[in-house]
Every structure is written in C-alpha cells, then in structure tokens.
Design a protein around this motif. Sequence first.
Motif, PDB file in Angstrom:
ATOM      1  N   HIS A  46       4.878   0.293  -7.749  1.00 49.47           N
ATOM      2  CA  HIS A  46       4.510   1.246  -6.796  1.00 49.47           C
ATOM      3  C   HIS A  46       3.144   0.563  -6.211  1.00 49.47           C
ATOM      4  N   GLN A  47       2.837   0.653  -4.959  1.00 53.24           N
ATOM      5  CA  GLN A  47       1.550   0.175  -4.430  1.00 53.24           C
ATOM      6  C   GLN A  47       0.535   0.584  -4.808  1.00 53.24           C
ATOM      7  N   CYS A  48       0.438   1.777  -5.567  1.00 54.63           N
ATOM      8  CA  CYS A  48      -0.808   2.526  -5.836  1.00 54.63           C
ATOM      9  C   CYS A  48      -0.975   2.274  -7.539  1.00 54.63           C
ATOM     10  N   ASN A  49      -0.389   1.754  -8.237  1.00 52.48           N
ATOM     11  CA  ASN A  49      -0.438   1.495  -9.424  1.00 52.48           C
ATOM     12  C   ASN A  49      -1.822   0.963 -10.211  1.00 52.48           C
ATOM     13  N   ARG A  51      -4.887   1.416  -8.463  1.00 52.91           N
ATOM     14  CA  ARG A  51      -5.854   2.623  -8.585  1.00 52.91           C
ATOM     15  C   ARG A  51      -5.354   3.746  -9.551  1.00 52.91           C
ATOM     16  N   TYR A  71       6.321   8.712  -8.898  1.00 53.90           N
ATOM     17  CA  TYR A  71       5.539   9.048  -7.832  1.00 53.90           C
ATOM     18  C   TYR A  71       6.263  10.018  -6.912  1.00 53.90           C
ATOM     19  N   ARG A  73       5.471  11.762  -2.825  1.00 50.08           N
ATOM     20  CA  ARG A  73       4.790  11.674  -1.469  1.00 50.08           C
ATOM     21  C   ARG A  73       4.413  12.872  -0.898  1.00 50.08           C
ATOM     22  N   ARG A  84      -0.448  11.274   1.217  1.00 48.46           N
ATOM     23  CA  ARG A  84      -0.791  11.182  -0.054  1.00 48.46           C
ATOM     24  C   ARG A  84       0.405  10.886  -0.958  1.00 48.46           C
ATOM     25  N   TYR A  85      -0.011  10.239  -2.088  1.00 50.45           N
ATOM     26  CA  TYR A  85       0.843   9.966  -3.289  1.00 50.45           C
ATOM     27  C   TYR A  85       0.484  10.508  -4.392  1.00 50.45           C
ATOM     28  N   ALA A 102      -3.480  10.323  -4.871  1.00 47.14           N
ATOM     29  CA  ALA A 102      -4.138   9.146  -4.369  1.00 47.14           C
ATOM     30  C   ALA A 102      -3.831   9.235  -2.824  1.00 47.14           C
ATOM     31  N   ALA A 104      -2.791   7.861   0.768  1.00 53.28           N
ATOM     32  CA  ALA A 104      -1.507   7.037   1.042  1.00 53.28           C
ATOM     33  C   ALA A 104      -1.973   5.536   1.606  1.00 53.28           C
ATOM     34  N   CYS A 107      -4.963   4.078  -1.348  1.00 51.60           N
ATOM     35  CA  CYS A 107      -4.355   4.259  -2.725  1.00 51.60           C
ATOM     36  C   CYS A 107      -5.720   4.871  -3.639  1.00 51.60           C
TER      37      CYS A 107
END
Length: 126
Positions: A46-49, A51, A71, A73, A84-85, A102, A104, A107
């Motif tokens: 995931h792109q937010c990993n 953070r 995750y 959303r 938000r995720y 987090a 979106a 993140c």
Amino acid sequence: MKPSPPATAMLLIAAGTLSACAGFEAPRQEATNPAYEARLAQLAQHQCNSRVAGAVEGAGVRPEEITELFYTREMDGTNDRIVRYTAWMRLAGQPGHLIVDADALSCRAMQVYTRGGAEVAGVSSF
C-alpha cells in the motif's frame, strides 16, 4: 454585556475540549527502524505503508507483533474522492485491532487508536 447562559455553556465545552486535547501528540510520520516498513510490506502492499510504519513505531508496537494488516478507504460522498485510508492491524495474542487513520493525499498519519479489546500502552482505545 454578560454572555447568555447557552453562550457560557458553549465556551466551557470548548475550553474543556481544548484542554482534553492538550496532551495528545501527533503520530510519528516516518519510521526510524526499517524493520517496520519491511513488516508492513510483508503483509500488504500500500502507498501509505511508510507513514503507517512510523505511526506504529511511535506507538511502541514491535514489528513482529503485527500479524495482519489490511486497508480500507473512506470516500467523499459528494465527488467519490478518497479522503482517508485506514490501516487495520491485528497484534499477536490480542483481540481487536490497532488502527492508523491516514490522509489520502499525503498518507500523513492523523491518529492511532485501538478497537475491539486491543491494548497498547499510551494509545487510546475505543
């Protein structure tokens, strides 16, 4: 001119809310230990990993305690934009989840808390 009773009540509520939040710290944004990002990458791509890893490290959870990650959303209902995720993590030997919300766009970790009986020292539980 004296404030009306409803105005006074609102001022007291606002002051109480602000003082209750005074002890909160923003979640850590970047992990200093690469083991956190590596563990999250094992469980979910995931792109937010990165953070989320920082927020988990800041909460004092060890990477090996995380046994599951997924995750969800939250969408803006007016224009179908993701706002938000939410990272949901199971911790070894505990019920419930450790959760990181987090933003979106960036993140940026906004809050860390637990639900369903999970307990992490210093982390709010709902």
